[in-house]
Scaffold this motif. Structure first.
Motif, PDB file in Angstrom:
ATOM      1  N   VAL A 117       0.874  -1.182   0.000  1.00  0.00           N
ATOM      2  CA  VAL A 117       0.000   0.000   0.000  1.00  0.00           C
ATOM      3  C   VAL A 117       0.905   1.224   0.000  1.00  0.00           C
ATOM      4  O   VAL A 117       1.882   1.287   0.751  1.00  0.00           O
ATOM      5  N   LEU A 118       0.586   2.210  -0.828  1.00  0.00           N
ATOM      6  CA  LEU A 118       1.370   3.456  -0.844  1.00  0.00           C
ATOM      7  C   LEU A 118       0.479   4.587  -1.340  1.00  0.00           C
ATOM      8  O   LEU A 118       0.000   4.563  -2.476  1.00  0.00           O
ATOM      9  N   GLU A 119       0.267   5.579  -0.475  1.00  0.00           N
ATOM     10  CA  GLU A 119      -0.540   6.749  -0.818  1.00  0.00           C
ATOM     11  C   GLU A 119       0.124   8.005  -0.262  1.00  0.00           C
ATOM     12  O   GLU A 119       0.843   7.937   0.742  1.00  0.00           O
ATOM     13  N   PHE A 120      -0.152   9.127  -0.907  1.00  0.00           N
ATOM     14  CA  PHE A 120       0.386  10.417  -0.473  1.00  0.00           C
ATOM     15  C   PHE A 120      -0.747  11.421  -0.283  1.00  0.00           C
ATOM     16  O   PHE A 120      -1.754  11.368  -1.004  1.00  0.00           O
ATOM     17  N   PRO A 121      -0.579  12.359   0.653  1.00  0.00           N
ATOM     18  CA  PRO A 121      -1.542  13.462   0.766  1.00  0.00           C
ATOM     19  C   PRO A 121      -1.331  14.454  -0.367  1.00  0.00           C
ATOM     20  O   PRO A 121      -0.367  14.354  -1.132  1.00  0.00           O
ATOM     21  N   ASN A 122      -2.231  15.437  -0.475  1.00  0.00           N
ATOM     22  CA  ASN A 122      -2.072  16.442  -1.531  1.00  0.00           C
ATOM     23  C   ASN A 122      -1.641  17.807  -1.004  1.00  0.00           C
ATOM     24  O   ASN A 122      -1.554  18.765  -1.766  1.00  0.00           O
ATOM     25  N   TYR A 135       6.171  16.676   4.218  1.00  0.00           N
ATOM     26  CA  TYR A 135       5.396  15.982   3.191  1.00  0.00           C
ATOM     27  C   TYR A 135       5.998  14.592   2.986  1.00  0.00           C
ATOM     28  O   TYR A 135       7.159  14.445   2.625  1.00  0.00           O
ATOM     29  N   LYS A 136       5.199  13.565   3.219  1.00  0.00           N
ATOM     30  CA  LYS A 136       5.672  12.197   3.109  1.00  0.00           C
ATOM     31  C   LYS A 136       4.506  11.259   2.844  1.00  0.00           C
ATOM     32  O   LYS A 136       3.341  11.679   2.860  1.00  0.00           O
ATOM     33  N   ALA A 137       4.837   9.994   2.595  1.00  0.00           N
ATOM     34  CA  ALA A 137       3.790   9.004   2.359  1.00  0.00           C
ATOM     35  C   ALA A 137       2.895   8.890   3.586  1.00  0.00           C
ATOM     36  O   ALA A 137       3.334   9.078   4.720  1.00  0.00           O
ATOM     37  N   LYS A 138       1.621   8.587   3.356  1.00  0.00           N
ATOM     38  CA  LYS A 138       0.715   8.373   4.481  1.00  0.00           C
ATOM     39  C   LYS A 138       1.220   7.203   5.318  1.00  0.00           C
ATOM     40  O   LYS A 138       1.838   6.265   4.807  1.00  0.00           O
ATOM     41  N   TYR A 209      -2.337  27.338   7.157  1.00  0.00           N
ATOM     42  CA  TYR A 209      -3.428  26.488   7.606  1.00  0.00           C
ATOM     43  C   TYR A 209      -3.124  25.914   8.983  1.00  0.00           C
ATOM     44  O   TYR A 209      -1.981  25.727   9.367  1.00  0.00           O
ATOM     45  N   THR A 210      -4.191  25.666   9.736  1.00  0.00           N
ATOM     46  CA  THR A 210      -4.056  25.049  11.047  1.00  0.00           C
ATOM     47  C   THR A 210      -4.368  23.572  10.938  1.00  0.00           C
ATOM     48  O   THR A 210      -4.749  23.061   9.890  1.00  0.00           O
ATOM     49  N   GLU A 211      -4.235  22.865  12.056  1.00  0.00           N
ATOM     50  CA  GLU A 211      -4.502  21.436  12.081  1.00  0.00           C
ATOM     51  C   GLU A 211      -5.920  21.137  11.604  1.00  0.00           C
ATOM     52  O   GLU A 211      -6.184  20.138  10.939  1.00  0.00           O
ATOM     53  N   ARG A 212      -6.849  22.023  11.914  1.00  0.00           N
ATOM     54  CA  ARG A 212      -8.258  21.747  11.592  1.00  0.00           C
ATOM     55  C   ARG A 212      -8.559  21.931  10.118  1.00  0.00           C
ATOM     56  O   ARG A 212      -9.472  21.342   9.590  1.00  0.00           O
ATOM     57  N   THR A 213      -7.756  22.777   9.444  1.00  0.00           N
ATOM     58  CA  THR A 213      -8.113  23.095   8.068  1.00  0.00           C
ATOM     59  C   THR A 213      -7.130  22.550   7.044  1.00  0.00           C
ATOM     60  O   THR A 213      -7.388  22.578   5.865  1.00  0.00           O
ATOM     61  N   THR A 214      -5.980  22.044   7.490  1.00  0.00           N
ATOM     62  CA  THR A 214      -5.003  21.520   6.542  1.00  0.00           C
ATOM     63  C   THR A 214      -5.559  20.295   5.834  1.00  0.00           C
ATOM     64  O   THR A 214      -6.051  19.365   6.482  1.00  0.00           O
ATOM     65  N   THR A 215      -5.488  20.276   4.522  1.00  0.00           N
ATOM     66  CA  THR A 215      -5.975  19.142   3.747  1.00  0.00           C
ATOM     67  C   THR A 215      -4.924  18.049   3.749  1.00  0.00           C
ATOM     68  O   THR A 215      -3.776  18.284   3.362  1.00  0.00           O
ATOM     69  N   THR A 216      -5.298  16.846   4.180  1.00  0.00           N
ATOM     70  CA  THR A 216      -4.340  15.740   4.244  1.00  0.00           C
ATOM     71  C   THR A 216      -4.794  14.563   3.411  1.00  0.00           C
ATOM     72  O   THR A 216      -4.139  13.544   3.376  1.00  0.00           O
ATOM     73  N   GLU A 217      -5.918  14.631   2.782  1.00  0.00           N
ATOM     74  CA  GLU A 217      -6.419  13.514   1.963  1.00  0.00           C
ATOM     75  C   GLU A 217      -6.214  13.823   0.499  1.00  0.00           C
ATOM     76  O   GLU A 217      -6.153  14.969   0.101  1.00  0.00           O
TER      77      GLU A 217
END
Length: 217
Positions: A117-122, A135-138, A209-217
């Protein structure tokens, strides 16, 4: 410790595994992500004066023919292929025509290597708050045995590269922070199950961005 029939000459095999995160395990039935480094020991007893012959047989999935055979008293192997492995030690002790055999076929060691399995955030936010700064792999990546990732800017200039899925980019180039905006990831990797990853995607740097608004998906 493997359970085996004991007699005057016997073996009681043990194993120690080193997992991808550097931790160790001595579980007889291990489930893990590749690569896993295994060190097996036969631990013969009362074998003085006997000639000993060892065969460590490594079976993959339901194969009846060993994929690998090792003949050392103590051996090691790196598991980098997905599937369920069975490891059986066969030992033969001979002396003056006397032949004694022992094995752990009734209770083999097993190693189950997960599919890759290998995925990255955007996006990420390298603003020094300790949250999503790299920035790294999930963290869900599994069984990646070959890996190389690159970061480019919008003009195609390479800013950073790394060769371990645990590593990543901190949002700098040549020792300085790069501006917020869109960058480009290229990652080429291979899984223990033979799967080939060729990942290309945009990477957004969003320092405000803060923890609540940072896009990680």
């Amino acid at each position: 410790m493997g359970t085996m029939m004991l007699h005057a000459q016997s073996v009681s095999p043990t194993v120690s595994y080193t997992l991808p995160d550097g931790t160790t395990s001595e579980e007889e039935n291990l489930t893990a992500s590749a690569p896993v480094v295994a060190n097996y020991s036969a631990n013969p007893s009362d074998a003085d004066g006997y000639s000993a012959h060892y065969e460590w047989r490594f079976y993959l999935n339901n194969d009846t023919v060993p994929k690998i055979i090792r003949y050392e008293e103590n051996t090691n192997y790196t598991f980098s292929e997905a599937g369920t492995w069975r490891i059986i030690l066969y030992a033969t002790f001979t002396k003056d025509g006397d032949v004694i055999t022992d094995n752990n076929a009734d209770n083999p060691f097993t190693v189950s290597i997960s599919e890759s399995v290998l995925e990255f955030p955007n996006a990420f936010s390298p603003n020094g708050d300790g949250i999503n700064d790299v920035y790294k792999a999930k963290s869900t990546y599994r069984s990646i045995v070959e890996f190389h990732a690159y970061i480019f800017n919008r003009w195609g200039q390479k800013l950073y590269e790394w060769d371990n899925p645990a590593g990543g980019w901190d949002g700098t180039a040549h020792g300085k922070q790069v501006p917020d905006g869109v960058y480009f990831l290229l990652c080429k990797a291979k899984g223990a199950d033979g799967r080939v990853f060729n990942i290309r995607k945009d990477v957004n740097i969003l320092r405000g961005y803060t923890e609540r608004t940072t896009t990680t998906e």
